[in-house]
Design a protein around this motif. Structure first.
Motif, PDB file in Angstrom:
ATOM      1  N   LEU A   1       0.540  -6.959 -59.762  1.00 61.29           N
ATOM      2  CA  LEU A   1       1.085  -5.608 -59.950  1.00 61.29           C
ATOM      3  C   LEU A   1       1.016  -5.342 -61.445  1.00 61.29           C
ATOM      4  O   LEU A   1       1.201  -6.258 -62.244  1.00 61.29           O
ATOM      5  CB  LEU A   1       2.544  -5.537 -59.493  1.00 61.29           C
ATOM      6  CG  LEU A   1       2.848  -5.561 -57.997  1.00 61.29           C
ATOM      7  CD1 LEU A   1       4.360  -5.632 -57.770  1.00 61.29           C
ATOM      8  CD2 LEU A   1       2.270  -4.338 -57.294  1.00 61.29           C
ATOM      9  N   HIS A   2       0.780  -4.090 -61.831  1.00 65.15           N
ATOM     10  CA  HIS A   2       0.711  -3.831 -63.263  1.00 65.15           C
ATOM     11  C   HIS A   2       2.066  -4.056 -63.918  1.00 65.15           C
ATOM     12  O   HIS A   2       2.253  -4.994 -64.666  1.00 65.15           O
ATOM     13  CB  HIS A   2       0.180  -2.415 -63.560  1.00 65.15           C
ATOM     14  CG  HIS A   2       0.352  -2.048 -64.985  1.00 65.15           C
ATOM     15  ND1 HIS A   2       1.217  -1.053 -65.403  1.00 65.15           N
ATOM     16  CD2 HIS A   2      -0.149  -2.598 -66.111  1.00 65.15           C
ATOM     17  CE1 HIS A   2       1.198  -1.006 -66.734  1.00 65.15           C
ATOM     18  NE2 HIS A   2       0.376  -1.915 -67.185  1.00 65.15           N
ATOM     19  N   ALA A   3       3.022  -3.191 -63.646  1.00 69.60           N
ATOM     20  CA  ALA A   3       4.351  -3.288 -64.256  1.00 69.60           C
ATOM     21  C   ALA A   3       5.285  -2.365 -63.504  1.00 69.60           C
ATOM     22  O   ALA A   3       4.845  -1.421 -62.844  1.00 69.60           O
ATOM     23  CB  ALA A   3       4.302  -2.886 -65.724  1.00 69.60           C
ATOM     24  N   SER A   4       6.569  -2.612 -63.638  1.00 66.29           N
ATOM     25  CA  SER A   4       7.573  -1.818 -62.927  1.00 66.29           C
ATOM     26  C   SER A   4       7.361  -0.317 -63.115  1.00 66.29           C
ATOM     27  O   SER A   4       7.404   0.448 -62.155  1.00 66.29           O
ATOM     28  CB  SER A   4       8.970  -2.223 -63.419  1.00 66.29           C
ATOM     29  OG  SER A   4       9.951  -1.390 -62.873  1.00 66.29           O
ATOM     30  N   PHE A   5       7.102   0.120 -64.343  1.00 68.27           N
ATOM     31  CA  PHE A   5       7.074   1.566 -64.599  1.00 68.27           C
ATOM     32  C   PHE A   5       5.847   2.284 -64.054  1.00 68.27           C
ATOM     33  O   PHE A   5       5.775   3.502 -64.153  1.00 68.27           O
ATOM     34  CB  PHE A   5       7.286   1.867 -66.099  1.00 68.27           C
ATOM     35  CG  PHE A   5       6.162   1.460 -67.014  1.00 68.27           C
ATOM     36  CD1 PHE A   5       6.007   0.134 -67.393  1.00 68.27           C
ATOM     37  CD2 PHE A   5       5.290   2.402 -67.530  1.00 68.27           C
ATOM     38  CE1 PHE A   5       4.973  -0.238 -68.253  1.00 68.27           C
ATOM     39  CE2 PHE A   5       4.269   2.038 -68.396  1.00 68.27           C
ATOM     40  CZ  PHE A   5       4.100   0.712 -68.756  1.00 68.27           C
ATOM     41  N   THR A   6       4.869   1.556 -63.483  1.00 70.46           N
ATOM     42  CA  THR A   6       3.740   2.269 -62.874  1.00 70.46           C
ATOM     43  C   THR A   6       3.601   1.979 -61.374  1.00 70.46           C
ATOM     44  O   THR A   6       2.582   2.314 -60.783  1.00 70.46           O
ATOM     45  CB  THR A   6       2.387   1.935 -63.564  1.00 70.46           C
ATOM     46  OG1 THR A   6       1.997   0.597 -63.224  1.00 70.46           O
ATOM     47  CG2 THR A   6       2.452   2.098 -65.063  1.00 70.46           C
ATOM     48  N   VAL A   7       4.626   1.371 -60.772  1.00 71.18           N
ATOM     49  CA  VAL A   7       4.542   1.135 -59.323  1.00 71.18           C
ATOM     50  C   VAL A   7       5.768   1.666 -58.576  1.00 71.18           C
ATOM     51  O   VAL A   7       6.909   1.482 -59.010  1.00 71.18           O
ATOM     52  CB  VAL A   7       4.325  -0.367 -58.971  1.00 71.18           C
ATOM     53  CG1 VAL A   7       2.894  -0.781 -59.255  1.00 71.18           C
ATOM     54  CG2 VAL A   7       5.306  -1.276 -59.692  1.00 71.18           C
TER      55      VAL A   7
ATOM     56  N   ALA B   1      10.629   0.626 -72.998  1.00 77.24           N
ATOM     57  CA  ALA B   1      10.292   1.773 -72.139  1.00 77.24           C
ATOM     58  C   ALA B   1      10.317   1.393 -70.655  1.00 77.24           C
ATOM     59  O   ALA B   1      10.643   2.233 -69.803  1.00 77.24           O
ATOM     60  CB  ALA B   1       8.918   2.317 -72.512  1.00 77.24           C
ATOM     61  N   ASP B   2       9.987   0.147 -70.333  1.00 76.40           N
ATOM     62  CA  ASP B   2       9.977  -0.313 -68.932  1.00 76.40           C
ATOM     63  C   ASP B   2      11.409  -0.319 -68.375  1.00 76.40           C
ATOM     64  O   ASP B   2      11.655   0.105 -67.239  1.00 76.40           O
ATOM     65  CB  ASP B   2       9.355  -1.713 -68.865  1.00 76.40           C
ATOM     66  CG  ASP B   2       8.896  -2.117 -67.462  1.00 76.40           C
ATOM     67  OD1 ASP B   2       8.723  -1.219 -66.605  1.00 76.40           O
ATOM     68  OD2 ASP B   2       8.695  -3.326 -67.236  1.00 76.40           O
ATOM     69  N   GLN B   3      12.364  -0.779 -69.184  1.00 75.51           N
ATOM     70  CA  GLN B   3      13.778  -0.779 -68.772  1.00 75.51           C
ATOM     71  C   GLN B   3      14.303   0.651 -68.619  1.00 75.51           C
ATOM     72  O   GLN B   3      14.989   0.972 -67.651  1.00 75.51           O
ATOM     73  CB  GLN B   3      14.646  -1.526 -69.799  1.00 75.51           C
ATOM     74  CG  GLN B   3      14.492  -3.036 -69.790  1.00 75.51           C
ATOM     75  CD  GLN B   3      15.040  -3.705 -68.532  1.00 75.51           C
ATOM     76  OE1 GLN B   3      15.444  -3.039 -67.565  1.00 75.51           O
ATOM     77  NE2 GLN B   3      15.053  -5.017 -68.516  1.00 75.51           N
ATOM     78  N   LYS B   4      13.947   1.494 -69.574  1.00 74.28           N
ATOM     79  CA  LYS B   4      14.424   2.880 -69.554  1.00 74.28           C
ATOM     80  C   LYS B   4      13.943   3.582 -68.280  1.00 74.28           C
ATOM     81  O   LYS B   4      14.712   4.266 -67.593  1.00 74.28           O
ATOM     82  CB  LYS B   4      13.886   3.601 -70.802  1.00 74.28           C
ATOM     83  CG  LYS B   4      14.633   4.873 -71.124  1.00 74.28           C
ATOM     84  CD  LYS B   4      14.104   5.527 -72.398  1.00 74.28           C
ATOM     85  CE  LYS B   4      14.588   6.967 -72.468  1.00 74.28           C
ATOM     86  NZ  LYS B   4      13.829   7.765 -73.435  1.00 74.28           N
ATOM     87  N   ASP B   5      12.676   3.358 -67.948  1.00 75.18           N
ATOM     88  CA  ASP B   5      12.079   3.968 -66.760  1.00 75.18           C
ATOM     89  C   ASP B   5      12.794   3.495 -65.491  1.00 75.18           C
ATOM     90  O   ASP B   5      13.107   4.284 -64.596  1.00 75.18           O
ATOM     91  CB  ASP B   5      10.594   3.599 -66.699  1.00 75.18           C
ATOM     92  CG  ASP B   5       9.920   4.116 -65.436  1.00 75.18           C
ATOM     93  OD1 ASP B   5       9.398   5.244 -65.487  1.00 75.18           O
ATOM     94  OD2 ASP B   5       9.932   3.392 -64.417  1.00 75.18           O
ATOM     95  N   SER B   6      13.063   2.199 -65.426  1.00 73.31           N
ATOM     96  CA  SER B   6      13.693   1.637 -64.225  1.00 73.31           C
ATOM     97  C   SER B   6      15.119   2.161 -64.062  1.00 73.31           C
ATOM     98  O   SER B   6      15.551   2.494 -62.957  1.00 73.31           O
ATOM     99  CB  SER B   6      13.681   0.105 -64.312  1.00 73.31           C
ATOM    100  OG  SER B   6      14.211  -0.451 -63.131  1.00 73.31           O
ATOM    101  N   LYS B   7      15.841   2.238 -65.182  1.00 72.62           N
ATOM    102  CA  LYS B   7      17.223   2.735 -65.106  1.00 72.62           C
ATOM    103  C   LYS B   7      17.249   4.206 -64.683  1.00 72.62           C
ATOM    104  O   LYS B   7      18.068   4.615 -63.868  1.00 72.62           O
ATOM    105  CB  LYS B   7      17.942   2.529 -66.451  1.00 72.62           C
ATOM    106  CG  LYS B   7      18.562   1.124 -66.557  1.00 72.62           C
ATOM    107  CD  LYS B   7      19.334   0.937 -67.846  1.00 72.62           C
ATOM    108  CE  LYS B   7      18.393   0.425 -68.932  1.00 72.62           C
ATOM    109  NZ  LYS B   7      19.058   0.259 -70.240  1.00 72.62           N
ATOM    110  N   THR B   8      16.323   4.991 -65.236  1.00 70.94           N
ATOM    111  CA  THR B   8      16.263   6.422 -64.908  1.00 70.94           C
ATOM    112  C   THR B   8      15.856   6.648 -63.457  1.00 70.94           C
ATOM    113  O   THR B   8      16.504   7.389 -62.723  1.00 70.94           O
ATOM    114  CB  THR B   8      15.248   7.137 -65.837  1.00 70.94           C
ATOM    115  OG1 THR B   8      15.564   6.790 -67.180  1.00 70.94           O
ATOM    116  CG2 THR B   8      15.309   8.643 -65.672  1.00 70.94           C
ATOM    117  N   LYS B   9      14.759   5.994 -63.036  1.00 76.56           N
ATOM    118  CA  LYS B   9      14.223   6.268 -61.687  1.00 76.56           C
ATOM    119  C   LYS B   9      14.949   5.515 -60.583  1.00 76.56           C
ATOM    120  O   LYS B   9      15.029   5.980 -59.454  1.00 76.56           O
ATOM    121  CB  LYS B   9      12.739   5.877 -61.628  1.00 76.56           C
ATOM    122  CG  LYS B   9      11.804   6.832 -62.358  1.00 76.56           C
ATOM    123  CD  LYS B   9      10.359   6.449 -62.024  1.00 76.56           C
ATOM    124  CE  LYS B   9       9.390   7.032 -63.048  1.00 76.56           C
ATOM    125  NZ  LYS B   9       8.211   6.183 -63.217  1.00 76.56           N
TER     126      LYS B   9
END
Ligand SMILES: [Zn+2]
Length: 445
Positions: A195-201, A229-237
């Motif tokens: 998998l690429h990374a949390s923020f793109t899946v 940015a990966d943490q921020k994306d996960s917390k937001t989404k």
């Protein structure tokens, strides 16, 4: 009498592994892809082929826990526009653009370049993470072809991403490839689900990846909390942190690799430790992208198996190990730390990670009877006394700058006296300079 096997003699054998011995004036006898005998003094064996190590150091070949064979053509390439100002910008301006333009030929030749460099650096097993968004189906076959020609071991996967809506195609390629290598096994190739990374899946894609991995008996290889940015994306989404999200979706476990873990907190470290999930640390890449420093000492204190990768920046594991050592001292402001931990990541933990992700099939990283014959002879003649107790000092301050003389994988000699035997480097690089130039034209348009 029919002579057989290969005998390396007159070397300083550093066995590593469970016994972890240093044998002066030692020998290693190799037969049928495995190590047959290890000892000191005269072997009394009559082999078909002999390598005189001439007092140099003989080690198990190095393992890289995270590589990107596809990244080779980025070397020296101009990136249009203003310089990327942060991690996501680097992905958008360089890596996502690059991987979206790779075709079958580009993938094959990019891989061969990096594989040649692995052999030159004594890196005998890699865990690779591939991406080529416009050429997913069949992409892993191109890499397999290059890996088998070069002759090192590689655990392959395709990093699935929903960034262009092509997640399902990526999952299909992982499953197709895993089924193929299960029906036609290769001693040099294994697989994972990437998998690429949390923020793109999307959640759905992670769940499908977990199901695919379960069906195929392997784990997930994914970038994790590389940048804030990966943490921020996960917390937001998703209303939770990245490792919590992967845990909730069932992606963690002893066959999974979380790459980087720079921005994880104590709670996430406990989740990684409790699920026995592996971590791959890539200090040179992290510093290059200016995304922060992973607190690997803390992760190791939590009992996490932290291995070492290059993230595609190079194939030189000794350099990566020393970078890890220096970065931890700098990070903690303490000249007492990391002398043991940095070599441990490379020499012990990478061995565990490789064994974990291959379900115990690849027990490389040790010179012992019955172990895979994956060996590097380092052109290092110790200028001061050398023994089991001070080996790490020689490793960090001496061997790191020494060239590799001979590389052997699965009993096959891939480089001898610094000459590559499976790859014609002059022909390869003359060809890839042409292909890369054409690729750069595509990239600049
Ligand atoms: Zn990576």
């Amino acid at each position: 009498v029919n002579k057989n096997g290969l005998l390396i003699e007159n070397g300083i054998i550093v066995t590593l592994g469970d016994k972890s011995e240093v044998l002066e004036n030692g020998y290693v006898f190799i037969k049928g892809g495995k190590i047959g005998k290890v000892g000191a003094g005269e072997s009394g064996l009559d082999a078909a082929d002999r390598i005189d190590a001439e007092g140099k150091v003989v080690l198990p070949g190095f393992i890289c826990s995270h590589h990107h064979l596809y990244s080779s053509f980025a070397r020296g390439m101009a990136i249009p526009g203003k310089p990327a100002k942060n991690f996501v910008d680097i992905l958008k301006k360089l890596w996502w653009r690059l991987d979206d333009l790779l075709d079958a030929q580009d993938i094959y030749y990019s891989s061969l370049i990096a594989l040649a460099e692995c052999i030159k650096n004594g890196t005998t097993s890699i865990i690779d993470h591939h991406e080529s968004q416009s050429y997913q189906t069949g992409s892993l076959d191109e890499i397999q072809k290059a890996v088998e020609e070069a002759g090192i071991r590689a655990v392959l996967c395709l990093g699935v991403s929903d960034r262009y809506g092509r997640g399902d195609k990526g999952l299909e390629e992982n499953e197709r490839f895993l089924k193929k290598i299960s029906s036609i096994p290769s001693p040099l190739v294994a697989g994972m689900v990437g998998l690429h990374a949390s923020f793109t899946v999307k959640n759905e894609t992670v769940k499908k990846a977990v199901e695919t991995a379960k069906r195929c008996g392997c784990g997930i290889h994914v970038h994790c909390a590389e940048d804030a940015a990966d943490q921020k994306d996960s917390k937001t989404k998703h209303g939770m942190r990245v490792v919590e999200r992967f845990n909730k979706l069932g992606a963690l476990g002893p066959k999974t690799i979380l790459v980087h873990c720079v921005h994880v907190d104590g709670k996430e470290m406990r989740l990684v430790a409790d699920t026995k999930t592996n971590v791959a640390h890539n200090p040179e890449s992290n510093m290059n992208n200016a995304i922060g420093a992973a607190d690997v000492l803390s992760m190791m204190a939590h009992g996490i198996t932290v291995g070492l990768g290059t993230d595609g920046m190079s194939s030189d594991m000794l350099a990566q190990m020393r970078c890890a050592y220096l970065l931890q001292r700098h990070l903690h402001g303490d000249p007492r730390v990391a002398f043991v931990e940095a070599p441990r990541m490379l020499l012990d933990n990478n061995r565990k990670v490789l064994s974990n992700v291959t379900s115990g099939r690849w027990n490389a990283g040790e010179i012992a009877e019955g172990a895979p014959a994956d060996i590097a002879v380092i052109d290092y003649r110790p200028p001061t006394p050398f023994n089991k107790n001070n080996f790490l000092g020689h490793l960090i301050f001496g061997m790191v700058d020494a060239a590799v003389d001979t590389t052997i994988v699965n009993g096959r000699v891939l480089m001898r006296n610094k000459t590559l035997l499976t790859i014609n480097e002059k022909e390869l690089t003359s060809k890839t300079r042409e292909i890369a130039a054409k690729f750069w034209e595509k990239f600049s348009k």
